[in-house]
Design a protein around this motif. Structure first.
Motif, PDB file in Angstrom:
ATOM      1  N   ASN A 153      10.260   6.009   0.245  1.00  0.00           N
ATOM      2  CA  ASN A 153      10.853   6.869  -0.776  1.00  0.00           C
ATOM      3  C   ASN A 153      12.230   7.378  -0.378  1.00  0.00           C
ATOM      4  O   ASN A 153      13.063   7.660  -1.248  1.00  0.00           O
ATOM      5  CB  ASN A 153       9.928   8.061  -1.032  1.00  0.00           C
ATOM      6  CG  ASN A 153      10.283   8.813  -2.290  1.00  0.00           C
ATOM      7  OD1 ASN A 153      10.571   8.198  -3.314  1.00  0.00           O
ATOM      8  ND2 ASN A 153      10.278  10.139  -2.227  1.00  0.00           N
ATOM      9  N   LEU A 170      -2.950   5.636   4.904  1.00  0.00           N
ATOM     10  CA  LEU A 170      -1.799   6.450   5.308  1.00  0.00           C
ATOM     11  C   LEU A 170      -2.087   7.245   6.584  1.00  0.00           C
ATOM     12  O   LEU A 170      -1.216   7.412   7.440  1.00  0.00           O
ATOM     13  CB  LEU A 170      -1.384   7.387   4.172  1.00  0.00           C
ATOM     14  CG  LEU A 170      -0.789   6.699   2.934  1.00  0.00           C
ATOM     15  CD1 LEU A 170      -0.358   7.744   1.904  1.00  0.00           C
ATOM     16  CD2 LEU A 170       0.414   5.820   3.317  1.00  0.00           C
ATOM     17  N   ILE A 189       7.439   8.082   3.366  1.00  0.00           N
ATOM     18  CA  ILE A 189       6.617   7.010   2.825  1.00  0.00           C
ATOM     19  C   ILE A 189       5.577   7.620   1.887  1.00  0.00           C
ATOM     20  O   ILE A 189       4.900   8.593   2.242  1.00  0.00           O
ATOM     21  CB  ILE A 189       5.917   6.237   3.951  1.00  0.00           C
ATOM     22  CG1 ILE A 189       6.967   5.566   4.844  1.00  0.00           C
ATOM     23  CG2 ILE A 189       4.945   5.204   3.404  1.00  0.00           C
ATOM     24  CD1 ILE A 189       6.378   4.884   6.076  1.00  0.00           C
ATOM     25  N   VAL A 190       5.446   7.032   0.694  1.00  0.00           N
ATOM     26  CA  VAL A 190       4.479   7.535  -0.283  1.00  0.00           C
ATOM     27  C   VAL A 190       3.550   6.397  -0.671  1.00  0.00           C
ATOM     28  O   VAL A 190       3.929   5.213  -0.623  1.00  0.00           O
ATOM     29  CB  VAL A 190       5.200   8.083  -1.525  1.00  0.00           C
ATOM     30  CG1 VAL A 190       6.041   9.310  -1.174  1.00  0.00           C
ATOM     31  CG2 VAL A 190       6.049   7.008  -2.187  1.00  0.00           C
ATOM     32  N   PRO A 191       2.301   6.735  -1.069  1.00  0.00           N
ATOM     33  CA  PRO A 191       1.379   5.686  -1.491  1.00  0.00           C
ATOM     34  C   PRO A 191       1.786   5.099  -2.829  1.00  0.00           C
ATOM     35  O   PRO A 191       2.517   5.725  -3.615  1.00  0.00           O
ATOM     36  CB  PRO A 191       0.047   6.427  -1.581  1.00  0.00           C
ATOM     37  CG  PRO A 191       0.402   7.852  -1.818  1.00  0.00           C
ATOM     38  CD  PRO A 191       1.692   8.069  -1.096  1.00  0.00           C
ATOM     39  N   VAL A 192       1.299   3.899  -3.114  1.00  0.00           N
ATOM     40  CA  VAL A 192       1.576   3.263  -4.409  1.00  0.00           C
ATOM     41  C   VAL A 192       0.268   3.054  -5.160  1.00  0.00           C
ATOM     42  O   VAL A 192      -0.812   3.137  -4.577  1.00  0.00           O
ATOM     43  CB  VAL A 192       2.295   1.922  -4.229  1.00  0.00           C
ATOM     44  CG1 VAL A 192       3.676   2.136  -3.638  1.00  0.00           C
ATOM     45  CG2 VAL A 192       1.487   0.972  -3.353  1.00  0.00           C
ATOM     46  N   PHE A 246       0.823  -1.216   0.000  1.00  0.00           N
ATOM     47  CA  PHE A 246       0.000   0.000   0.000  1.00  0.00           C
ATOM     48  C   PHE A 246       0.854   1.262   0.000  1.00  0.00           C
ATOM     49  O   PHE A 246       0.346   2.367  -0.216  1.00  0.00           O
ATOM     50  CB  PHE A 246      -0.941   0.031   1.204  1.00  0.00           C
ATOM     51  CG  PHE A 246      -0.255   0.138   2.542  1.00  0.00           C
ATOM     52  CD1 PHE A 246       0.082   1.378   3.068  1.00  0.00           C
ATOM     53  CD2 PHE A 246       0.060  -0.991   3.272  1.00  0.00           C
ATOM     54  CE1 PHE A 246       0.713   1.485   4.305  1.00  0.00           C
ATOM     55  CE2 PHE A 246       0.678  -0.887   4.506  1.00  0.00           C
ATOM     56  CZ  PHE A 246       1.012   0.351   5.025  1.00  0.00           C
ATOM     57  N   ALA A 247       2.190   1.106   0.224  1.00  0.00           N
ATOM     58  CA  ALA A 247       3.060   2.279   0.278  1.00  0.00           C
ATOM     59  C   ALA A 247       4.492   1.865  -0.076  1.00  0.00           C
ATOM     60  O   ALA A 247       4.845   0.677  -0.061  1.00  0.00           O
ATOM     61  CB  ALA A 247       3.003   2.934   1.657  1.00  0.00           C
ATOM     62  N   ARG A 248       5.293   2.887  -0.379  1.00  0.00           N
ATOM     63  CA  ARG A 248       6.701   2.645  -0.721  1.00  0.00           C
ATOM     64  C   ARG A 248       7.587   3.583   0.087  1.00  0.00           C
ATOM     65  O   ARG A 248       7.228   4.739   0.331  1.00  0.00           O
ATOM     66  CB  ARG A 248       6.914   2.888  -2.221  1.00  0.00           C
ATOM     67  CG  ARG A 248       8.361   2.773  -2.681  1.00  0.00           C
ATOM     68  CD  ARG A 248       8.440   2.823  -4.199  1.00  0.00           C
ATOM     69  NE  ARG A 248       7.833   4.043  -4.728  1.00  0.00           N
ATOM     70  CZ  ARG A 248       8.493   5.207  -4.840  1.00  0.00           C
ATOM     71  NH1 ARG A 248       9.766   5.311  -4.452  1.00  0.00           N
ATOM     72  NH2 ARG A 248       7.876   6.265  -5.351  1.00  0.00           N
TER      73      ARG A 248
END
Length: 231
Positions: free
Chosen positions: A147, A180, A228-231, A143-145
């Motif tokens: 970064n 998030l 952390i960013v969404p994917v 759900f997230a990466r």
């Protein structure tokens, strides 16, 4: 039940009226004896065995007979009054207990409904936020990466790497509502407490676990030290 109590009260009041009437008649009979200057046990004959000439034997004997009957009636009606009053009190108590039982049942029903609703919410919540078994986690998409990771940060010390794809962050996963935002709230609630973070890493991707302890004072901003960013 209210009607029954009302009927019992009406009966008790009728008995009280009967008692009052009997007491009036008793007083009248006693006055009649008093007017003859005799009581219930005085002799009605003289020393020679003749009826006393100074009293009205008919008045006295009638008054004595009436008094015996009236006093017996009074004793009986007093017993009935006592029983009626006990019945009224018992019915009133039963009514009170019944109302309390109904109120308790209503409160229990409301509590059960609230509990059921809460349980349903908890089940729904658990579906989306409870930590998953590893086999389940493998079926979930990230759900997230990650970064970026700051040096000397909690994220760096935990072993998070730039490019890690986050599958589970403690209780938070792709099934979580507002994922998030929930992640941020979860991090704040776990300050200085360990969080198990599951990430996909490498080619082919493998599911790996790291232990992250959010904390202040590591030399940078935030509790994690990673972006952390969404994917």
């Amino acid at each position: 039940m209210v009607n029954t109590q009302s009927e019992l009260m009406t009966r008790a009041q009728a008995l009280m009226k009967q008692k009052d009437d009997i007491e009036v008649d008793i007083k009248k009979a006693e006055d009649e004896l008093q007017s003859q200057k005799v009581g219930m046990t005085d002799h009605l004959v003289d020393s020679q065995g003749f009826p006393r000439a100074d009293i009205d034997l008919v008045v006295v004997t009638t008054a004595r007979s009436n008094l015996i009957k009236l006093r017996n009636d009074h004793k009986t009606v007093m017993l009935h009054i006592e029983e009626a009053i006990h019945a009224v009190h018992a019915e009133a108590l039963a009514e009170k207990q019944s109302k309390e039982a109904e109120r308790s049942q209503e409160e229990a029903s409301r509590a059960a409904a609230a509990s059921s609703s809460s349980s349903s919410s908890s089940i729904a919540s658990a579906t989306s936020t409870h930590p998953l078994y590893e086999d389940e986690e493998r079926t979930l998409a990230p759900f997230a990466r990650v970064n970026a990771v700051a040096p000397d940060s909690p994220a760096k010390n935990a072993g998070l790497l730039q490019g890690d794809m986050i599958v589970a962050f403690g209780v938070v996963n792709i099934r979580t509502t507002n994922v998030l935002k929930s992640l941020s709230a979860h991090v704040e609630s776990r300050e200085n407490k360990p969080i198990v973070v599951k990430v996909q890493r490498g080619e082919p991707t493998e599911l790996q676990s790291v232990i992250l302890v959010p904390k202040q004072g590591w030399g940078g901003r935030g509790l994690l030290g990673c972006h952390i960013v969404p994917v």
